[in-house]
Design an enzyme around this catalytic site. Structure first.
Site, PDB file in Angstrom:
ATOM      1  N   PRO A   2      35.549  38.807  32.287  1.00 50.75           N
ATOM      2  CG  PRO A   2      34.776  40.121  30.540  1.00 50.75           C
ATOM      3  CD  PRO A   2      34.980  40.130  32.022  1.00 50.75           C
ATOM      4  CD  GLU A   3      38.668  33.511  34.003  1.00 54.20           C
ATOM      5  OE1 GLU A   3      39.343  32.559  33.578  1.00 54.20           O
ATOM      6  OE2 GLU A   3      38.036  33.465  35.071  1.00 54.20           O
ATOM      7  CG  HIS A  92      25.202  50.566  32.614  1.00 57.76           C
ATOM      8  ND1 HIS A  92      25.463  51.451  33.629  1.00 57.76           N
ATOM      9  CD2 HIS A  92      24.194  49.763  33.054  1.00 57.76           C
ATOM     10  CE1 HIS A  92      24.661  51.194  34.658  1.00 57.76           C
ATOM     11  NE2 HIS A  92      23.880  50.189  34.332  1.00 57.76           N
ATOM     12  NE  ARG A 111      30.699  45.151  39.572  1.00 59.06           N
ATOM     13  CZ  ARG A 111      31.130  44.126  40.303  1.00 59.06           C
ATOM     14  NH1 ARG A 111      31.111  42.902  39.793  1.00 59.06           N
ATOM     15  NH2 ARG A 111      31.560  44.305  41.531  1.00 59.06           N
ATOM     16  NE  ARG A 153      55.840  32.998  41.931  1.00 60.01           N
ATOM     17  CZ  ARG A 153      55.001  34.023  41.789  1.00 60.01           C
ATOM     18  NH1 ARG A 153      53.818  33.989  42.375  1.00 60.01           N
ATOM     19  NH2 ARG A 153      55.340  35.075  41.066  1.00 60.01           N
ATOM     20  NE  ARG A 262      38.234  35.116  42.242  1.00 57.84           N
ATOM     21  CZ  ARG A 262      38.526  35.461  40.992  1.00 57.84           C
ATOM     22  NH1 ARG A 262      39.682  36.047  40.721  1.00 57.84           N
ATOM     23  NH2 ARG A 262      37.677  35.233  40.014  1.00 57.84           N
TER      24      ARG A 262
END
Length: 272
Positions: A2-3, A92, A111, A153, A262
């Protein structure tokens, strides 16, 4: 995982059910999450009234007044649901927060990468929150600050955008979509961003996240909000998960590469 839009959707769903409610008891079935659940959590919460439900980055912050907080992270696949208090637990379902109105708030985490932490003091004083960057939907996230954060960066722009020290909550999905909307190549060095491009990226991040929140977030596997509804923003992805399909802007093909371990999706014709 979840973001920010998914966590904000959960926060908004929890708020009317939790605010003003008293915690009667806490049932802990499995304390072994990413960090162990406080063994005295039930005693500490019993009788407390929820004053506020907030969000910082991808953390839910449940406040009880007098600088008493629960800090909740959903990990990779966690969820928080509001249910009738006689709902039998399933596999769970690790924690239940029993409310005084016939409902409970259930924490589910297959998890066990998430966390439920008790904290005394301002939330930003917790080690997990103390070094976070600005919220992307706040005035603290602007072109000047972004340029300063990216100065020097050399890493890929997308990798830098996902760094919580630069800006919080822009995970993989929304970094891909924001960079596409801004017309910026995710592979270019972060330090190459110009002032105009930084301004465009700030606006694109805000617009993308706002659209995702309005759609209830994204449900790719198992995300559900506080009342069990899925998100629908995945229906509007421009590039994420669309390798080999047509770019919605120019008709070229969406490509995929890996940045920072990613999957990254972009249109090489549109994004410079």
């Amino acid at each position: 995982m979840p973001e920010l839009p998914e966590v904000e959707t959960v926060r908004a769903g929890l708020t009317p059910h939790l605010t003003g409610r008293q915690i009667k008891a806490v049932t802990v079935r499995e304390p072994r999450l990413r960090w162990p659940v406080d063994p005295d959590l039930s005693a500490k919460l019993a009788g407390l009234e929820v004053r506020t439900v907030e969000r910082r980055a991808k953390y839910l912050l449940i406040g009880f007044g007098h600088e008493q907080w629960l800090i909740v992270h959903l990990g990779m696949s966690g969820s928080v649901r509001v249910l009738p208090d006689d709902t039998p637990p399933q596999k769970h379902d690790h924690l239940d927060f029993i409310l005084d109105d016939g409902h409970l708030v259930r924490y589910h985490d297959p998890r066990r990468f998430g966390a439920v932490l008790w904290h005394l003091g301002p939330p930003d004083s917790h080690p997990l929150l103390s070094r976070l960057g600005p919220e992307p939907l706040s005035d603290g996230f602007d072109a000047t600050g972004l340029l300063h954060a990216l100065a020097g960066r050399r890493q890929a722009l997308k990798v830098a955008l996902m760094d919580n020290a630069v800006v919080v909550g822009v995970g993989n999905i929304y970094a891909n979509e924001s960079l596409f909307e801004a017309g910026l190549d995710p592979r270019r060095p972060a330090l190459s961003l110009t002032a105009d491009e930084a301004g465009q990226l700030v606006q694109s991040v805000r617009h993308t996240l706002a659209r995702a929140i309005a759609a209830g977030g994204s449900t790719l596997r198992d995300f559900r909000d506080a009342i069990g509804k899925p998100g629908y923003f995945q229906q509007d992805y421009a590039v994420y998960g669309r390798q080999g399909q047509s770019c919605p802007r120019c008709g070229g093909l969406v490509e995929r590469c890996r940045l920072g371990q990613r999957s990254t999706f972009f249109c090489p014709a549109c994004q410079r």
